[in-house]
Design a protein around this motif. Structure first.
Motif, PDB file in Angstrom:
ATOM      1  N   GLU A  42      15.047 -57.691  93.299  1.00  9.68           N
ATOM      2  CA  GLU A  42      15.934 -56.670  93.839  1.00  9.68           C
ATOM      3  C   GLU A  42      15.724 -56.630  95.358  1.00  9.68           C
ATOM      4  O   GLU A  42      14.599 -56.477  95.814  1.00  9.68           O
ATOM      5  N   ARG A  43      16.801 -56.780  96.105  1.00  8.43           N
ATOM      6  CA  ARG A  43      16.643 -56.919  97.563  1.00  8.43           C
ATOM      7  C   ARG A  43      16.198 -55.627  98.235  1.00  8.43           C
ATOM      8  O   ARG A  43      15.634 -55.646  99.318  1.00  8.43           O
ATOM      9  N   ASP A 215       9.768 -50.878  79.547  1.00  9.79           N
ATOM     10  CA  ASP A 215       9.192 -50.914  78.195  1.00  9.79           C
ATOM     11  C   ASP A 215       8.902 -52.344  77.757  1.00  9.79           C
ATOM     12  O   ASP A 215       7.967 -52.601  77.001  1.00  9.79           O
ATOM     13  N   ARG A 216       9.749 -53.257  78.217  1.00 14.54           N
ATOM     14  CA  ARG A 216       9.576 -54.673  77.839  1.00 14.54           C
ATOM     15  C   ARG A 216       8.638 -55.400  78.790  1.00 14.54           C
ATOM     16  O   ARG A 216       8.454 -56.611  78.675  1.00 14.54           O
ATOM     17  N   LYS A 217       8.121 -54.667  79.753  1.00 16.34           N
ATOM     18  CA  LYS A 217       7.224 -55.243  80.771  1.00 16.34           C
ATOM     19  C   LYS A 217       7.894 -56.395  81.529  1.00 16.34           C
ATOM     20  O   LYS A 217       7.277 -57.406  81.889  1.00 16.34           O
ATOM     21  N   ILE A 218       9.196 -56.236  81.743  1.00 18.16           N
ATOM     22  CA  ILE A 218       9.917 -57.192  82.583  1.00 18.16           C
ATOM     23  C   ILE A 218       9.534 -56.908  84.033  1.00 18.16           C
ATOM     24  O   ILE A 218       9.596 -55.753  84.478  1.00 18.16           O
ATOM     25  N   GLU A 219       9.146 -57.940  84.737  1.00 22.20           N
ATOM     26  CA  GLU A 219       8.696 -57.742  86.115  1.00 22.20           C
ATOM     27  C   GLU A 219       9.903 -57.590  87.053  1.00 22.20           C
ATOM     28  O   GLU A 219      10.741 -58.497  87.134  1.00 22.20           O
ATOM     29  N   ILE A 220       9.996 -56.442  87.709  1.00 27.59           N
ATOM     30  CA  ILE A 220      11.067 -56.224  88.688  1.00 27.59           C
ATOM     31  C   ILE A 220      10.421 -56.203  90.069  1.00 27.59           C
ATOM     32  O   ILE A 220       9.608 -55.329  90.374  1.00 27.59           O
ATOM     33  N   VAL A 221      10.746 -57.196  90.863  1.00 24.84           N
ATOM     34  CA  VAL A 221      10.136 -57.335  92.187  1.00 24.84           C
ATOM     35  C   VAL A 221      11.089 -56.738  93.215  1.00 24.84           C
ATOM     36  O   VAL A 221      12.182 -57.258  93.441  1.00 24.84           O
ATOM     37  N   LEU A 222      10.677 -55.622  93.812  1.00 29.48           N
ATOM     38  CA  LEU A 222      11.529 -54.931  94.783  1.00 29.48           C
ATOM     39  C   LEU A 222      11.396 -55.558  96.172  1.00 29.48           C
ATOM     40  O   LEU A 222      10.479 -56.341  96.430  1.00 29.48           O
ATOM     41  N   ASN A 223      12.306 -55.177  97.057  1.00 31.01           N
ATOM     42  CA  ASN A 223      12.271 -55.622  98.458  1.00 31.01           C
ATOM     43  C   ASN A 223      12.201 -57.143  98.593  1.00 31.01           C
ATOM     44  O   ASN A 223      11.524 -57.675  99.484  1.00 31.01           O
ATOM     45  N   THR A 224      12.892 -57.819  97.691  1.00 32.07           N
ATOM     46  CA  THR A 224      12.861 -59.280  97.699  1.00 32.07           C
ATOM     47  C   THR A 224      14.296 -59.781  97.537  1.00 32.07           C
ATOM     48  O   THR A 224      14.901 -59.626  96.482  1.00 32.07           O
ATOM     49  N   ARG A 225      14.813 -60.373  98.593  1.00 32.76           N
ATOM     50  CA  ARG A 225      16.231 -60.744  98.657  1.00 32.76           C
ATOM     51  C   ARG A 225      16.414 -62.251  98.512  1.00 32.76           C
ATOM     52  O   ARG A 225      16.007 -63.009  99.399  1.00 32.76           O
ATOM     53  N   ALA A 226      17.024 -62.650  97.415  1.00 35.31           N
ATOM     54  CA  ALA A 226      17.310 -64.076  97.222  1.00 35.31           C
ATOM     55  C   ALA A 226      18.436 -64.486  98.164  1.00 35.31           C
ATOM     56  O   ALA A 226      19.444 -63.791  98.285  1.00 35.31           O
TER      57      ALA A 226
END
Lengths: 548, 149
Positions: A42-43, A215-226
């Motif tokens: 997520e950017r 809940d699924r422990k999906i890693e959401i990486v913030l402040n990271t813009r592809a």
């Protein structure tokens, strides 16, 4: 040009989802539930994307709640309707896929995440067309209230809408009618809900879907813009992203899903692709065409590039969000009695009460002689009858007139103040007042469609959206070119795989939501067609990518 | 009504502390969102501030009226009245000598948003006030201590 495989990945996963709106979150959930290791980039520092600032409706023909209530619907009827609207700008196969999958998708989300819906009373946006549904058999689902405390500390990561943060459901909104009878809204209760972390509208979609990811422990990486794709042998195998001022490489062995919005905040791309300006988008200022650029970098075929989800906006000068001028969407204001929209000649040019995407189109009409946009600048004009009864943006009935509203004791004086043709305005208002008395608008058919009445005042007789402009003071507010987002981008297969110029899938690359060439073409099927299509193609892309 | 009170100890005797807070121009820029203020007379002034309400930021004009300026008790009381927004409120500045080298500064502020949606605005304003009061008091403290060397 795509980037070549680096010697070493900084981060690695199987399915990499870019974006955390209505397309990205379902994509992540479904990829996970189909066995893949998933990471989301997520950017920004906030989760929710454009969906978080939206109304949160989802357009779901033939859904499970309709069946429970005994409301009849069919894919065939919806297909007839959608084909009529899309006007050939979307393939029949893509529309059919949407209609096949959207009830299944929403049932899956309700069964497997904390998201919950209710049936609304919102008609399709052209309820007069064959196959459409009226408000009493609505295909639009509205999210229910959601307690963001369920997210724990992560609730601080939620994107909050600057304009749609009042925690009330569609049905409560229909009951209290804040746009007609704001005095009936239990504002203290609204305050209590806000203080207690209750959300609804777009937050009622993004918060529970975010919780499902946590809940699924999906890693959401913030402040990271592809910013670009990494390719090897014609296959997308990862992305380059900006994080903490550095470029990092993120590997994705099963696929990259572009779900990071459109390009309505990118001046160059808008100029290149859109037939007219969007000066005041209503989305967060983060949709700068990252997905489009990555798609082009990978060699994607593009589609629907001249289209956007049109929405007229207005501003309160000095009101800011995220450090820039806030653009507020205009919807009920233009639909209420005693309000019209005029061009520089003082003439009406549009059915003010029509659905937002379609009533936007005449704003881009070009004068063949001057080659200027003939209806710009456009102004909403209303009178004291309106001011006494209805809100206009944040100006509440009975309260002082804010300095950002232009006001005058006569139409001539008002026209002079806003630099439009005074005689034209006077003539327009006289003609319109006659139409009101006849209860018929022969120029623009305002009030003929059931949709036109939804945002009007049903206490107003004989028509909820027609009322004279005759009582001074007269007011004006400039109508600006907003947008909910662009909807052109990489073309896809029915499973969300991005295709190249020859129609061949680009292995490892998917697109969904406003990042893809929309299933809606130039149209807007009904409330939540944006989120519905985002969720469907995110859902499909997540499943397909996980199975690679 | 959102209310905030912030106390801090300034490492300086009473006289320089009171001398500083008595001159509005000296500390006005320390108020978060301060843009300008215009003195109408010795009791009334109009302040222009850019204030946060939730994720929104708006420019607010407030009339400030000093209702009690007590040099002896080292206490200032004032009232607030919104000009372009429906809001009222007030506050106090109190300085109390703790010792020859320390002065306690208390800043209290309350704001009540009015109008139909006032109850909602107040919920959003509440969490915004404390950091504003803290930032201002700490900046005043730092400036006075800096001036004291």
């Amino acid at each position: 040009m795509a980037i070549k495989k680096p010697g070493k990945w900084d981060l690695e996963t199987e399915v990499l989802v870019l974006g955390t709106g209505c397309a990205g979150l379902p994509a992540a959930i479904l990829a996970h539930d189909n066995g893949a290791k998933v990471m989301v980039l997520e950017r920004t520092a906030k989760v929710g994307g454009t969906t978080a600032v939206s109304g949160g409706g989802v357009w779901v023909p033939n859904n499970h709640l309709m069946k429970e209530k005994g409301i009849k619907d069919s894919k065939e009827a919806a297909m007839t309707y959608c084909k009529r609207l899309s006007g050939g700008k979307s393939s029949d196969e893509l529309i059919e896929k949407y209609l096949d999958v959207v009830p299944e998708m929403i049932q899956y989300m309700v069964d497997n995440t904390p998201i919950k819906f209710e049936i609304t009373e919102l008609s399709d946006y052209h309820p007069e067309f064959e196959g459409a549904h009226q408000g009493n058999e609505s295909r639009t689902l509205g999210p229910l209230l959601y307690d963001t405390n369920e997210l724990g500390d992560a609730k601080e990561n939620l994107r909050v809408s600057p304009t749609m943060s009042m925690p009330m459901t569609f049905s409560e909104s229909r009951q209290w009618k804040p746009t007609c009878t704001p005095e009936k809204v239990p504002w203290e209760k609204m305050g209590e809900r806000l203080a207690n972390g209750i959300t609804c509208w777009g937050g009622g979609v993004t918060a529970p879907l975010y919780k499902a990811c946590l809940d699924r422990k999906i890693e959401i990486v913030l402040n990271t813009r592809a910013i670009d794709v990494v390719m090897e042998d014609g296959k997308v195998i990862g992305v380059v992203a900006q994080q903490d001022g550095k470029d990092i490489c993120v590997g994705a062995s099963k696929g990259v899903i572009l779900a990071c919005g459109g390009f309505e905040w990118n001046e160059e791309l808008k100029t290149d692709f859109l037939p007219g300006p969007i000066t005041h988008p209503c989305s967060p200022p983060i949709n700068e065409g990252d997905a489009l650029k990555m798609g082009m970098s990978a060699g994607a075929a593009l589609g629907n590039m001249s289209e956007q989800w049109g929405w007229i906006s207005a501003i309160i000068p000095g009101e800011e969000s995220e450090g820039i001028q806030l653009n507020r969407g205009i919807i009920y204001e233009r639909s209420m009695p005693h309000c019209i929209i005029v061009n520089p000649k003082g003439k009406r040019f549009v059915n003010e009460s029509a659905a937002y995407n379609d009533m936007f189109k005449p704003f881009w009409e070009v004068d063949e002689n001057t080659l200027k946009f003939k209806n710009l600048p456009a102004w909403a004009i209303f009178d004291q009858q309106y001011k006494d009864k209805y809100p206009f943006l944040t100006a509440m009935p009975g309260e002082d007139v804010p300095e950002w509203l232009v006001q005058a004791d006569s139409l001539e004086e008002l026209a002079e103040k806003i630099n439009i043709d005074a005689a034209g305005l006077k003539e327009t208002v006289e003609k319109f007042n006659g139409y009101v008395k006849d209860n018929k608008d022969p120029d623009f058919a305002r009030g003929d469609s059931e949709y036109d009445l939804y945002w009007g005042d049903d206490r107003n007789e004989p028509c909820a959206c027609l009322g004279t402009l005759e009582k001074p003071v007269f007011y004006a507010c400039e109508m600006l070119l907003g947008s909910l987002g662009t909807k052109g981008g990489p073309k896809t297969t029915l499973d969300g795989q991005v295709i190249d110029a020859h129609g061949k899938p680009i292995t490892g690359l998917y697109a969904a939501g406003n990042a893809m060439a929309s299933v809606a073409g130039g149209s807007y099927f009904g409330g939540g067609a944006t989120i519905g299509s985002g969720m469907v193609f995110g859902y499909l892309a997540g499943i397909h990518a996980a199975k690679q | 009504m959102p209310v905030v009170e912030y106390k801090c100890i300034v490492k300086a005797p009473m006289e320089p502390v009171w001398g500083f807070v008595s001159v509005i121009e000296k500390w006005a820029p320390f108020l978060k969102g301060y843009e300008e203020h215009e003195e109408l007379n010795d009791k009334e002034s109009v302040w222009t501030l850019k204030g946060d309400v939730g994720v929104l930021s708006r420019t607010v004009k407030m009339k400030v009226t000093i209702t009690n300026w007590d040099d002896e008790a080292k206490r200032v009381e004032f009232e607030l009245d919104g000009i372009n927004e429906k809001a009222t409120g007030g506050g106090t500045f109190i300085a109390t000598s703790e010792s020859d080298s320390e002065t306690e500064l208390i800043f209290k502020l309350e704001i009540n948003a009015g109008g139909m949606i006032g109850p909602v605005v107040n919920v959003l304003l509440g969490p915004m006030l404390k950091p504003v009061a803290k930032e201002m008091a700490e900046k005043i403290k730092a400036r006075i201590e800096e001036l004291q060397g």
